[in-house]
Design an enzyme around this catalytic site. Structure first.
Site: not given
Length: 501
Positions: A52, A82, A194, A278, A281, A325, A411
């Protein structure tokens, strides 16, 4: 010098390199590890078996075999295709953090790249070349592809980069810095793009500021407690020993120490009030829960800094595809940090309202003015705090639950971790400003109680604060004061003033 071998990088190292320009190097034993994994890639790249992103396409095109003579072009194409981010560029410190963490991942020796590639990333850092990286375009799996690709573009002499205060084409920036562009070999393009380094870089820098804000919140709260003539009885360590969350105990101890010796406390020690609201406290319980959330994120970030997050990996003479990844381990913590800081800002805003609201306290002038009606005093800064808290509540919605399928359904579940990181940045800024507003209002409240003085620590903080924001004496624009004081808090100035002797 920060030495990278894939195993020892810390969040503090990230800050030193990204914000203070500390130099970096690749450890010699890391070079040997990279050379061993590179030999495996070179052996398998030209073989018959598909590997791959080495001799196949990427994403849904993983089943398409690429001829041997096109393997270098494949890696260039991966980087170029990319690099499609959009939006405002990431800050210089964030990009430097990305480059540092990526070099550390490569140095671990499981990526199959030549040592030269990791060294070039160090060269960019050491010579001040910073890629222009758009902030949007990552879905957090397969890692932060688009942001990392914009850095890889500069490595090969393309894209854009900043050098010595100016913006240049990537190749020109390299030339001016005396750095030769890299000609990518098989697998090196995919190894550069990646991984989870963009979301992790932003997350580390935001975590550092969030930790500072959590520390500052105790100090600011203590000032408000004294300004409202509250009681520190709720911070008694015996109470917190019965519920031993680490952060809760730490905040309670801080509040006790901060208020010790206050003349204001002594002046009303016999008053009939039994319990505070609150927001006063329960501050140890709330601030402490925030601290514990930050501590959990810190552990996760430390692990990720020294993890291999690209794909495929070179392990035991094999190249194995997997999913390291995926950004989910970070995305959940990044969303958690945004939630925690939203809580910190929320309880701070409630204390601000108690300081200024005449319906909630009878001992301070309405809106901390000198002349109610003629002056508005701190009325509008509480409105600003409310607006920031409202925005935080929207931003605190988790991005990590909002997967959108990408890459032709290959994906099909992604982390959206970069979205989590980017919205965390805004939540951090908003929280910083809310705490700055509380600090200004609490200081004014303490002024109204003069001649009584607070504790020595608080009076020391007030003296340093006055150098950044003049004491309030009449209505004036407070926008610049909020910005200045917020920057002082986040830079560690408040904590330095508190600990100064």
């Amino acid at each position: 010098m920060v030495s990278l071998d894939g195993s020892q990088l810390s969040v503090s190292d990230v800050q030193r390199v990204s914000e203070r320009d500390e130099p970096v190097e690749i450890a010699s034993h890391a070079v040997a590890a990279m050379e061993r994994s590179r030999a495996v890639v070179e052996k398998l790249a030209g073989g018959e078996a598909p590997v791959y992103a080495v001799n196949t396409g990427v994403g849904l095109l993983a089943d398409v075999r690429v001829p041997l003579e096109d393997l270098e072009q494949l890696q260039r194409n991966v980087v170029r295709s990319h690099a499609c981010g959009v939006g405002e560029p990431l800050a210089r410190s964030e990009v430097r953090a990305m480059m540092l963490i990526r070099a550390n991942v490569l140095a671990k020796g499981f990526s199959g790249i030549r040592p030269l590639v990791a060294q070039r990333l160090c060269d960019l850092l050491n010579r001040g070349v910073t890629a222009v990286v758009p902030s949007q375009g990552s879905v957090g799996a397969s890692g932060d592809l688009a942001p990392l690709a914009h850095i890889a573009l500069v490595l090969i002499g393309e894209g854009e980069a900043h050098f010595e205060g100016a913006r240049y084409p990537g190749g020109e920036a390299l030339r001016l810095a005396g750095i030769a562009p890299v000609v990518l070999a098989s697998k090196e393009g995919i190894s550069l793009v990646n991984g989870t380094q963009a979301m992790l870089a932003v997350g580390c820098l935001q975590l550092i500021e969030a930790e500072m804000l959590a520390e500052a919140a105790d100090t600011v709260c203590a000032m408000t407690v004294d300004g409202l003539r509250g009681t520190p009885r709720a911070f008694d360590p015996r109470i917190h020993a019965t519920r031993p969350h680490p952060g809760q105990g730490k905040s309670a101890a801080n509040l006790t120490a901060l208020l010790e010796g206050s003349e204001i406390r002594e002046s009303h020690i016999t008053c009939r009030r039994v319990q505070d609201a609150y927001s006063l406290r329960c501050a140890p319980q709330v601030h402490g829960a925030v601290r514990d959330m930050l501590a959990g994120a810190s552990v996760a970030f430390d692990i990720e800094l020294n993890s291999v997050t690209d794909n495929p990996l070179v392990i035991d003479e094999e190249i194995i595809s997997g999913g390291n990844f995926h950004g989910e381990p970070l995305a959940l913590h990044l969303d958690g940090l945004a939630t925690a800081l939203t809580v910190l800002a929320g309880i701070s805003e409630r204390r601000i309202d108690r300081l200024v609201n005449p319906a909630l306290n009878e001992e301070l002038p309405a809106f901390l003015t000198n002349q109610p009606g003629l002056e508005s005093g701190f009325m509008m800064v509480q409105v600003t705090a409310a607006a920031l808290v409202a925005e935080n509540r929207v931003l605190a919605h988790p991005a990590s639950v909002g997967s959108i399928t990408t890459s032709g359904n290959k994906e099909d579940f992604v982390s959206m971790g970069m979205t989590s990181a980017l919205k965390l940045k805004q939540v951090t800024r908003n929280t910083r400003n809310v705490l700055a507003i509380e600090l200004l209002a609490a200081t004014r409240a303490l002024d109204c109680l003069r001649p009584l003085r607070s504790s020595q620590i608080i009076e020391r903080v007030r003296a340093e604060l006055a150098k950044r924001s003049a004491p309030w004496t009449a209505d004036r624009p407070l926008a610049a004061d909020i910005e200045s004081v917020g920057a002082w808090i986040s830079s560690g100035g408040l904590m330095a003033a508190q600990s100064a002797m």
